[in-house]
Enzyme design. Structure first.
Site, PDB file in Angstrom:
ATOM      1  N   LYS A 192      47.520 -26.107  55.709  1.00  0.00           N
ATOM      2  CA  LYS A 192      46.816 -24.892  56.115  1.00  0.00           C
ATOM      3  C   LYS A 192      45.665 -25.247  57.047  1.00  0.00           C
ATOM      4  O   LYS A 192      44.759 -26.000  56.686  1.00  0.00           O
ATOM      5  CB  LYS A 192      46.282 -24.131  54.893  1.00  0.00           C
TER       6      LYS A 192
ATOM      7  N   ASP B  29      45.797 -20.019  59.254  1.00  0.00           N
ATOM      8  CA  ASP B  29      45.073 -19.045  58.430  1.00  0.00           C
ATOM      9  C   ASP B  29      43.936 -18.419  59.244  1.00  0.00           C
ATOM     10  O   ASP B  29      42.770 -18.758  59.063  1.00  0.00           O
ATOM     11  CB  ASP B  29      44.537 -19.756  57.185  1.00  0.00           C
TER      12      ASP B  29
ATOM     13  N   LYS C  15      43.542 -14.927  59.537  1.00  0.00           N
ATOM     14  CA  LYS C  15      43.183 -13.631  58.936  1.00  0.00           C
ATOM     15  C   LYS C  15      42.822 -12.598  60.017  1.00  0.00           C
ATOM     16  O   LYS C  15      41.738 -12.009  60.015  1.00  0.00           O
ATOM     17  CB  LYS C  15      42.039 -13.784  57.935  1.00  0.00           C
TER      18      LYS C  15
ATOM     19  N   THR D 105      39.724 -13.758  47.363  1.00  0.00           N
ATOM     20  CA  THR D 105      39.416 -14.200  46.001  1.00  0.00           C
ATOM     21  C   THR D 105      37.909 -14.267  45.745  1.00  0.00           C
ATOM     22  O   THR D 105      37.473 -14.327  44.597  1.00  0.00           O
ATOM     23  CB  THR D 105      40.040 -15.578  45.714  1.00  0.00           C
TER      24      THR D 105
ATOM     25  N   ASP E  94      42.044  -6.290  63.250  1.00  0.00           N
ATOM     26  CA  ASP E  94      41.509  -5.521  64.370  1.00  0.00           C
ATOM     27  C   ASP E  94      42.465  -4.362  64.623  1.00  0.00           C
ATOM     28  O   ASP E  94      43.387  -4.133  63.836  1.00  0.00           O
ATOM     29  CB  ASP E  94      41.378  -6.429  65.613  1.00  0.00           C
TER      30      ASP E  94
ATOM     31  N   ARG F 129      39.958 -28.916  47.756  1.00  0.00           N
ATOM     32  CA  ARG F 129      39.045 -29.963  47.277  1.00  0.00           C
ATOM     33  C   ARG F 129      39.572 -30.811  46.122  1.00  0.00           C
ATOM     34  O   ARG F 129      39.274 -32.014  46.078  1.00  0.00           O
ATOM     35  CB  ARG F 129      37.691 -29.350  46.905  1.00  0.00           C
TER      36      ARG F 129
END
Length: 233
Positions: free
Chosen positions: A32, A60, A62, A115, A65, A207
């Site tokens: 990603k 990614d 996102k 999230t 518009d 992570r």
């Protein structure tokens, strides 16, 4: 064997990103690349990552518009042919469809609700319904508009899978391997294996794998393998 893991390549250093891929590609199915990566390195950076691996690329961005602008933005990355491209489902049916029309070879991936947002945040924004109901509605709308993948939190996987059926890909951030789950956030997370069992297709992990890079490539490779085996076994 590779596991259904999407590794979040969150680093401002392109060479380190390449080394992360070299260390993890035996275990990871998708890489990603987020907004910061794309704004820093652009098309050339994505191509550089693609040259390092045969794994799928999740771009990614996102996008959110008016439909015309989203269609243009999606068209601008069409030549990169990422497997997944994210748009915000809350942009509406016409916007999602505009992205789908622009990149037919890519799975337009609708992000339901971030999230990071709490129920209180949603009501402050103006959502009329709680997160679960809202996420399900956004997912159903997006799939009918042509999106082939959905991003949702672990808490919404089962309900969205039930609502959209078996075909759409469900991608889930907010998962933590068993060794990383703490008592303070268990209610908001799920183990990768449990997420897959609930109906997710892919889980996003960052992570828990990438922080081991500070101990060297072999440690990172071992960590990725351990998490992959936790899902697969």
């Amino acid at each position: 064997m590779k596991a259904p893991i999407v590794l979040a390549v969150d680093t401002p250093d392109l060479e380190i990103a390449k080394q992360w891929i070299a260390a993890t590609q035996d275990s990871v199915s998708v890489y990603k690349l987020g907004l910061e990566f794309f704004l820093t390195f652009g098309h050339a950076g994505v191509k550089a990552i693609q040259s390092e691996t045969d794994a799928d690329i999740f771009l990614d961005l996102k996008l959110h518009d008016i439909p015309h602008t989203v269609q243009g933005a999606a068209s601008a990355i069409a030549s990169l042919a990422p497997r997944f491209l994210t748009v915000h489902a809350s942009g509406g049916r016409a916007m999602v469809k505009a992205a789908v029309d622009a990149v037919p070879a890519t799975d337009v991936t609708a992000v339901t609700i971030l999230t990071s947002l709490s129920e209180e945040d949603l009501f402050e924004i103006g959502y009329a319904n709680p997160a679960l109901e809202s996420a399900v509605a956004l997912a159903k709308m997006s799939v009918t508009a042509g999106a082939r993948a959905i991003v949702c939190s672990p808490l919404e996987i089962a309900a969205i899978r039930s609502a959209v059926g078996a075909t759409p890909t469900i991608i889930t951030p907010g998962v933590r391997p068993l060794s990383e789950v703490g008592s303070d956030d268990q209610k908001r997370t799920m183990t990768p294996r449990d997420a897959i069992s609930a109906g997710a297709t892919l889980v996003v992990i960052g992570r828990p794998i990438t922080k081991s890079w500070s101990e060297g490539a072999q440690v990172m490779k071992s960590k990725a393998r351990a998490i992959a085996d936790e899902i697969l076994n």
